[in-house]
Design an enzyme around this catalytic site. Structure first.
Site: not given
Ligand SMILES: NC(=O)c1ccc[n+]([C@@H]2O[C@H](COP(=O)([O-])OP(=O)(O)OC[C@H]3O[C@@H](n4cnc5c(N)ncnc54)[C@H](OP(=O)(O)O)[C@@H]3O)[C@@H](O)[C@H]2O)c1
Length: 266
Positions: A156, A171
């Site tokens: 991130s 985080y």
């Molecule tokens: N969105 C942003 O603005 C942003 C910015 C920078 C970085 N990121 C990074 O991008 C990645 C994805 O984030 P996102 O925004 O797409 O979040 P999200 O919509 O909450 O998706 C998270 C995914 O991870 C899975 N997950 C959560 N806990 C887990 C566990 N213990 N074991 C296995 N799978 C798990 C969830 O499915 P289940 O609930 O079914 O497990 C879901 O598929 C993360 O690493 C986040 O830090 C996001």
């Protein structure tokens, strides 16, 4: 003409059932991947995403694409091991591994429990380390000098910033740690023909980020040099660039996909 694609590749994406992980899965399905393995905790989310990706593959004319969904909680060591055991029963190698699953927690320092920090670090750093450790033998089997296997770590831009207004202590630390792991492994794995790069997204509307984006109001778009939040295509372009054969000389980078937000005052 430069054609960025992942034709005939076998791809694993953790957290591939929604948000940025699903964007990555859609990108590889639409751009020639042979097998796409997605994983997350919830079996129903896995099945729904699998059905969606199969439809997308057909629509894109990638009729041979196989989508496999395996539920696992990566924060539980045994479940992480079990996931890779099941993967090894399905495929004999992996070309691309996107370590994307992650979670966050925010609270003022006084109320921010150590257990919450541990939980976030455990998934966002320890489980990324563990899954890379388990994926490495499969990645080595696909690796060649001309077209190395790829590990993509979803870090991130927040790993570079220090204005933590919402108290996401675990985080921020976890993201700085995984980016460091990416650079460390990029050097170690290069002789084994595995490239390791991190993608550093800015703010993209997803289940994880929506609360923060709503709380920030217009601030995040107004302060973004490009005047908008991240969109699906922005992330997909970065992923395909890093994973395509043409990108084989890109190793050990932190690729910011944020419209320049990290450089502006948020
Ligand atoms: N969105 C942003 O603005 C942003 C910015 C920078 C970085 N990121 C990074 O991008 C990645 C994805 O984030 P996102 O925004 O797409 O979040 P999200 O919509 O909450 O998706 C998270 C995914 O991870 C899975 N997950 C959560 N806990 C887990 C566990 N213990 N074991 C296995 N799978 C798990 C969830 O499915 P289940 O609930 O079914 O497990 C879901 O598929 C993360 O690493 C986040 O830090 C996001």
């Amino acid at each position: 003409m430069v054609d960025f694609n992942v034709e005939n590749k076998i791809v694993l994406i953790t957290g591939g059932t929604r948000g940025l992980g699903l964007y990555c899965a859609e990108a590889v399905v639409e751009n020639g991947a042979k097998t796409v393995i997605i994983s997350s905790r919830k079996p129903k989310a896995c099945e729904d995403a699998k059905a969606h990706l199969e439809q997308l593959a057909k629509k894109a004319g990638n009729n041979k694409c196989e989508v496999i969904a395996i539920p696992a909680d990566l924060s539980v060591e045994e479940q992480c091991e079990d996931l890779f055991k099941k993967i090894s029963e399905k495929v004999d190698k992996l070309d691309i591994f996107v370590a994307n699953a992650g979670a966050t927690w925010g609270a003022p320092l006084e109320d921010h429990k150590v257990s919450a920090v541990k939980k976030v670090i455990n998934l966002n750093f320890v489980a990324v380390y563990h899954s890379i450790q388990l994926a490495t033998p499969l990645l080595e089997r696909a690796a060649t000098q001309e077209d190395p296997s790829r590990i993509i770590i979803m870090s991130s831009i927040i790993s570079l910033l220090h204005n933590d207004s919402v108290g996401t202590y675990g985080y921020l630390g976890s993201k700085a740690a995984v980016s460091h792991l990416g650079r460390n492994l990029a050097v170690q794995f290069a002789p084994r023909h595995i490239n390791v790069n991190s993608i550093l997204p800015g703010f993209f509307p997803t289940k994880m980020a929506n609360g923060l984006i709503e709380a920030a109001g217009d601030m995040l778009t107004e302060t973004n040099p490009r005047g908008r939040l991240g969109e699906k295509g922005d992330l997909q372009a970065a992923l395909l660039f890093l994973c395509s054969k043409q990108g084989n000389y890109i190793n050990g980078v932190d690729l910011c996909v944020d419209g320049g937000a990290r450089l502006a005052k948020m």
